[in-house]
Scaffold this active site. Structure first.
Site, PDB file in Angstrom:
ATOM      1  N   TYR A 201       0.823  -1.204   0.000  1.00  0.00           N
ATOM      2  CA  TYR A 201       0.000   0.000   0.000  1.00  0.00           C
ATOM      3  C   TYR A 201       0.863   1.262   0.000  1.00  0.00           C
ATOM      4  O   TYR A 201       1.578   1.553   0.950  1.00  0.00           O
ATOM      5  CB  TYR A 201      -0.923   0.018   1.216  1.00  0.00           C
ATOM      6  CG  TYR A 201      -1.857  -1.168   1.305  1.00  0.00           C
ATOM      7  CD1 TYR A 201      -2.171  -1.945   0.189  1.00  0.00           C
ATOM      8  CD2 TYR A 201      -2.440  -1.518   2.516  1.00  0.00           C
ATOM      9  CE1 TYR A 201      -3.023  -3.037   0.280  1.00  0.00           C
ATOM     10  CE2 TYR A 201      -3.293  -2.601   2.617  1.00  0.00           C
ATOM     11  CZ  TYR A 201      -3.582  -3.356   1.504  1.00  0.00           C
ATOM     12  OH  TYR A 201      -4.425  -4.429   1.607  1.00  0.00           O
TER      13      TYR A 201
ATOM     14  N   HIS B  61       0.188 -11.902   1.068  1.00  0.00           N
ATOM     15  CA  HIS B  61      -0.781 -11.062   0.363  1.00  0.00           C
ATOM     16  C   HIS B  61      -1.336 -11.756  -0.878  1.00  0.00           C
ATOM     17  O   HIS B  61      -2.534 -11.669  -1.171  1.00  0.00           O
ATOM     18  CB  HIS B  61      -0.100  -9.746  -0.018  1.00  0.00           C
ATOM     19  CG  HIS B  61      -1.039  -8.607  -0.193  1.00  0.00           C
ATOM     20  ND1 HIS B  61      -0.627  -7.292  -0.156  1.00  0.00           N
ATOM     21  CD2 HIS B  61      -2.373  -8.549  -0.409  1.00  0.00           C
ATOM     22  CE1 HIS B  61      -1.664  -6.492  -0.343  1.00  0.00           C
ATOM     23  NE2 HIS B  61      -2.729  -7.225  -0.514  1.00  0.00           N
TER      24      HIS B  61
ATOM     25  N   PRO C  49     -16.263  -5.148   2.173  1.00  0.00           N
ATOM     26  CA  PRO C  49     -17.620  -5.579   2.527  1.00  0.00           C
ATOM     27  C   PRO C  49     -18.703  -4.627   2.027  1.00  0.00           C
ATOM     28  O   PRO C  49     -19.876  -4.994   1.984  1.00  0.00           O
ATOM     29  CB  PRO C  49     -17.579  -5.609   4.063  1.00  0.00           C
ATOM     30  CG  PRO C  49     -16.544  -4.596   4.428  1.00  0.00           C
ATOM     31  CD  PRO C  49     -15.499  -4.708   3.361  1.00  0.00           C
ATOM     32  N   LEU C  50     -18.290  -3.413   1.629  1.00  0.00           N
ATOM     33  CA  LEU C  50     -19.230  -2.446   1.073  1.00  0.00           C
ATOM     34  C   LEU C  50     -19.259  -2.487  -0.455  1.00  0.00           C
ATOM     35  O   LEU C  50     -19.757  -1.564  -1.098  1.00  0.00           O
ATOM     36  CB  LEU C  50     -18.869  -1.033   1.549  1.00  0.00           C
ATOM     37  CG  LEU C  50     -18.882  -0.843   3.071  1.00  0.00           C
ATOM     38  CD1 LEU C  50     -18.397   0.545   3.445  1.00  0.00           C
ATOM     39  CD2 LEU C  50     -20.259  -1.091   3.636  1.00  0.00           C
TER      40      LEU C  50
ATOM     41  N   ARG D 103     -16.883  -2.234  -2.601  1.00  0.00           N
ATOM     42  CA  ARG D 103     -16.046  -1.155  -3.147  1.00  0.00           C
ATOM     43  C   ARG D 103     -16.845   0.132  -3.357  1.00  0.00           C
ATOM     44  O   ARG D 103     -16.638   0.869  -4.320  1.00  0.00           O
ATOM     45  CB  ARG D 103     -15.353  -1.612  -4.427  1.00  0.00           C
ATOM     46  CG  ARG D 103     -14.476  -2.852  -4.216  1.00  0.00           C
ATOM     47  CD  ARG D 103     -13.700  -3.224  -5.459  1.00  0.00           C
ATOM     48  NE  ARG D 103     -12.972  -4.482  -5.300  1.00  0.00           N
ATOM     49  CZ  ARG D 103     -11.731  -4.586  -4.806  1.00  0.00           C
ATOM     50  NH1 ARG D 103     -11.095  -3.513  -4.403  1.00  0.00           N
ATOM     51  NH2 ARG D 103     -11.139  -5.760  -4.713  1.00  0.00           N
TER      52      ARG D 103
ATOM     53  N   PHE E 174     -20.194   0.396  -3.807  1.00  0.00           N
ATOM     54  CA  PHE E 174     -21.504   0.227  -4.433  1.00  0.00           C
ATOM     55  C   PHE E 174     -22.619   0.184  -3.398  1.00  0.00           C
ATOM     56  O   PHE E 174     -23.668   0.825  -3.547  1.00  0.00           O
ATOM     57  CB  PHE E 174     -21.506  -1.050  -5.281  1.00  0.00           C
ATOM     58  CG  PHE E 174     -22.861  -1.401  -5.826  1.00  0.00           C
ATOM     59  CD1 PHE E 174     -23.412  -0.681  -6.876  1.00  0.00           C
ATOM     60  CD2 PHE E 174     -23.599  -2.443  -5.283  1.00  0.00           C
ATOM     61  CE1 PHE E 174     -24.669  -0.998  -7.376  1.00  0.00           C
ATOM     62  CE2 PHE E 174     -24.854  -2.772  -5.776  1.00  0.00           C
ATOM     63  CZ  PHE E 174     -25.394  -2.041  -6.826  1.00  0.00           C
ATOM     64  N   LEU E 175     -22.407  -0.548  -2.314  1.00  0.00           N
ATOM     65  CA  LEU E 175     -23.474  -0.751  -1.338  1.00  0.00           C
ATOM     66  C   LEU E 175     -23.668   0.434  -0.391  1.00  0.00           C
ATOM     67  O   LEU E 175     -24.547   0.392   0.470  1.00  0.00           O
ATOM     68  CB  LEU E 175     -23.220  -2.036  -0.545  1.00  0.00           C
ATOM     69  CG  LEU E 175     -23.378  -3.326  -1.355  1.00  0.00           C
ATOM     70  CD1 LEU E 175     -22.960  -4.541  -0.542  1.00  0.00           C
ATOM     71  CD2 LEU E 175     -24.829  -3.492  -1.845  1.00  0.00           C
TER      72      LEU E 175
END
Length: 330
Positions: free
Chosen positions: A55, A121, A201-202, A204, A206-207
């Protein structure tokens, strides 16, 4: 906050992935704001933080290390090896000597004597998983890391690795719209006593219901622009799912983001939801999912609405697909 188990650690069921603060999702926040997000998470009771050598090509570890160092006695810190930045490009390298060198570099950037949970990873398919995990086991013996994890692996690879050294956690993408772990690895984790850490969990973003037009809302270097699911035609189809989804969230008395996180946490007591954000406001919203219990009928409605048969587009392009070992639906 609700606690769940990873290897020898009790951790908050809602964990903070730090990647967004340095990497991949467009322009990262300034250092001051990034540090403020981390401190806000600490103040709110988050005690599980996730970074990686990849990262920001080390920048993320250098960011989170100083902020978290005074709190190391009360948090669990995870990082990753096996996929790093070399001369400005991403390289997957699971050779034992590379894993050990990467660990030393990460310890230095983090300002730490030990990393609590250290993931491979990506599995370097040119190197037997047994060799890579063997190197991680040696790092445990040396006191450089406390527990071993894997990311984006299949159930078969998990079992091979677990035979060499106990695996504490598997981290893979999992949400209402990415169901690949349901093929086999979730069951394998339960059978072996391995925690499952669900990243993105979202979905990316969208949710959350806020990403309505990727073509105009995403920056040129945002990694989602390389994901087929975010291409104009499939994404337009996927947007058709949001009205029904938002209606369920309203009935549940929560935001769409909180509903997504609660659904993930309902998948099993060994599942941890690892979300990322650049925003303190979004952090606070996401942490509002702590303690939110969904009735079985709500979960059933969500499963019927958003699943592998109702979502359009592949999650990765062909090049990235070759880098992972996760099972795929036929």
């Amino acid at each position: 906050m609700e606690q769940r188990r990873i290897g020898p650690f009790n951790v908050s069921a809602l964990a903070l992935g730090c990647m967004n603060l340095s990497h991949a999702y467009g322009t990262p926040p300034g250092r001051g704001e990034a540090e403020a997000v981390l401190r806000r998470a600490l103040d709110c009771g988050v005690d599980f933080f996730d970074t990686a050598a990849l990262y920001g090509f080390g920048a993320n570890e250098s960011l989170v290390g100083p902020v978290l160092k005074p709190h190391r006695h009360r948090i669990t810190l995870a990082s990753k090896c096996g996929m790093t930045g070399v001369d400005g490009r991403k390289v997957i390298d699971g050779r034992p000597e590379t894993i050990k060198r990467t660990c030393e570099d990460s310890l230095a950037r983090l300002g730490a004597e030990v990393i609590d949970l250290y993931y491979l990873h990506r599995w370097d398919k040119a190197v037997p998983i047994e060799d890579s995990v063997g190197a991680l086991a040696e790092l445990v013996e040396e006191g450089k890391i406390r527990a071993v994890g894997l990311s984006e692996v299949s159930a078969a690879t998990l079992r091979r690795a677990h035979a060499v050294h106990p695996i504490a956690a598997v981290q893979s993408e999992y949400s209402l719209w990415t169901r690949n772990p349901e093929i086999a690895v979730l069951d394998a984790c339960r059978a072996l006593g391995v925690a499952f850490v669900a990243f993105s969990p979202l979905a990316r973003g969208f949710l959350t219901g806020r990403l309505t037009d990727p073509a105009t809302q995403l920056e040129a270097k945002d990694i989602r622009r390389q994901m087929p699911r975010f291409d104009p035609e499939p994404y337009a189809r996927n947007l058709g799912l949001l009205d029904g989804y938002k209606a369920i969230a309203a009935e549940a008395g929560c935001t769409p983001a909180q509903l997504a996180l609660a659904w993930v946490l309902a998948r099993g007591s060994n599942v941890i939801a690892l979300f990322g954000t650049k925003s303190r406001d979004h952090l606070d919203e996401n942490l509002g999912a702590d303690g939110l219990t969904l009735p079985p009928e709500t979960i059933s409605r969500l499963d019927l609405l958003i699943n592998r048969n109702t979502v359009w587009g592949a999650r990765y392009n062909a090049a990235i697909q070759t880098e992972i070992d996760t099972e795929e639906f036929s």
